[in-house]
Write an enzyme that holds these catalytic residues in place. Sequence first.
Site, PDB file in Angstrom:
ATOM      1  N   PRO A 195      51.132   5.304  83.806  1.00 36.39           N
ATOM      2  CG  PRO A 195      51.357   3.306  83.343  1.00 36.39           C
ATOM      3  CD  PRO A 195      50.587   4.198  84.527  1.00 36.39           C
ATOM      4  CG  HIS A 240      56.424   4.165  71.723  1.00 35.12           C
ATOM      5  ND1 HIS A 240      55.445   4.906  72.150  1.00 35.12           N
ATOM      6  CD2 HIS A 240      56.337   2.780  72.604  1.00 35.12           C
ATOM      7  CE1 HIS A 240      54.496   4.038  73.188  1.00 35.12           C
ATOM      8  NE2 HIS A 240      55.324   2.880  73.195  1.00 35.12           N
ATOM      9  N   GLY A 253      58.380  19.787  74.042  1.00 40.65           N
ATOM     10  CA  GLY A 253      58.093  18.588  73.650  1.00 40.65           C
ATOM     11  C   GLY A 253      57.155  18.099  72.875  1.00 40.65           C
ATOM     12  N   GLY A 299      52.195  12.265  83.397  1.00 40.59           N
ATOM     13  CA  GLY A 299      52.216  11.488  82.436  1.00 40.59           C
ATOM     14  C   GLY A 299      53.437  10.959  81.892  1.00 40.59           C
ATOM     15  CB  THR A 300      56.856  12.080  82.695  1.00 39.32           C
ATOM     16  OG1 THR A 300      56.682  13.430  82.233  1.00 39.32           O
ATOM     17  CG2 THR A 300      58.537  11.775  81.967  1.00 39.32           C
ATOM     18  CB  THR A 301      56.944   6.440  81.277  1.00 41.44           C
ATOM     19  OG1 THR A 301      57.656   6.871  80.178  1.00 41.44           O
ATOM     20  CG2 THR A 301      55.365   6.391  80.839  1.00 41.44           C
ATOM     21  N   GLY A 358      56.975  20.662  80.015  1.00 36.65           N
ATOM     22  CA  GLY A 358      57.722  19.774  78.917  1.00 36.65           C
ATOM     23  C   GLY A 358      57.613  20.397  77.590  1.00 36.65           C
ATOM     24  CG  MET A 376      48.120  10.649  80.929  1.00 38.98           C
ATOM     25  SD  MET A 376      47.264  10.907  82.119  1.00 38.98           S
ATOM     26  CE  MET A 376      48.476  10.845  83.297  1.00 38.98           C
ATOM     27  CB  THR A 431      51.622   0.799  78.326  1.00 37.41           C
ATOM     28  OG1 THR A 431      50.950   2.279  78.716  1.00 37.41           O
ATOM     29  CG2 THR A 431      50.321   0.057  78.223  1.00 37.41           C
ATOM     30  CE  LYS A 461      58.073   5.011  75.727  1.00 34.21           C
ATOM     31  NZ  LYS A 461      57.814   6.102  76.779  1.00 34.21           N
TER      32      LYS A 461
END
Length: 276
Positions: free
Chosen positions: A127, A162, A13, A103-105, A10, A129, A172, A166
């Site tokens: 969703p 966020h 990012g 960890g990517t949603t 990623g 960490m 979450t 995003k």
Amino acid sequence: MQPISLMINGLPGNVAAMLADKAAKDSRFQLIDASLTGAEITETTHAVNGRSIALIPPKDRQEAIAEIRQAHKDLIAIDFTHPSAVNDNARFYCENQIPFVMGTTGGDRQELVTTVENSDICAVIAPNMAKQIVGFQAMMAYAAENFPNLFAGYELTIEESHQQTKADTSGTAKAMANYFNKLGAAFSQSDIIQIRDPQEQKDRLGVPEQYLSGHGWHTYTLVSPDKTVTFRFTHNVNGRDIYAQGSFDAVLFLAEKIDQGQKGRVFSMIDVLKQG
């Protein structure tokens, strides 16, 4: 303990960059000098702690991973890429026998689980960490299971704020909506209020200016039918450091499960927390 070969995907990012910086300084891990990235990324390398990490676009990843696997047979990946890449990346990991922490949603979450369950690897998929938020979710899951319809008739509002970059609705927030549904509050995930405008975040919510580019503020408000009772649950995260400890704990947990011979298993961050 032998350091775990860790590939953080990623880059460049923000979350992946933060994780890579911390992993490079952590003796528990050997950070691999390569990161899977998106087709839209024009850079070919990313600097982490004085090291040059090669950025591998989708068209080059199969050839690159064969070479990486020769040098790092016991490889674990952390994925903080883009929601649009979730399912394709998961298939790639499974086909190439790479256990991963997702960890990517976003993406098709059921397909994501099925992909791992039909493979010879295991993965931690969550969703969120941040361990403390995951613990809060676990408490909500317990309440939903044991106190159904506790908030029957209550009106629920969910706001999640966020950084502007995003791309999707908070995973979450979606999970919390499901818990409140079981608690009796009629609510659709499509009613979650997404806030991405920095001016509104700063002026109305009070997000500190230095964290407009990286934060996660969530508020869940329940109001009784006669408007005389209000419950409000809030968790505000500034910055991204909170996600590092949880992600690394998930890697350590996954390494232990691999040593035990686990295959085709999907674990959650709640599983990680229970292990301590």
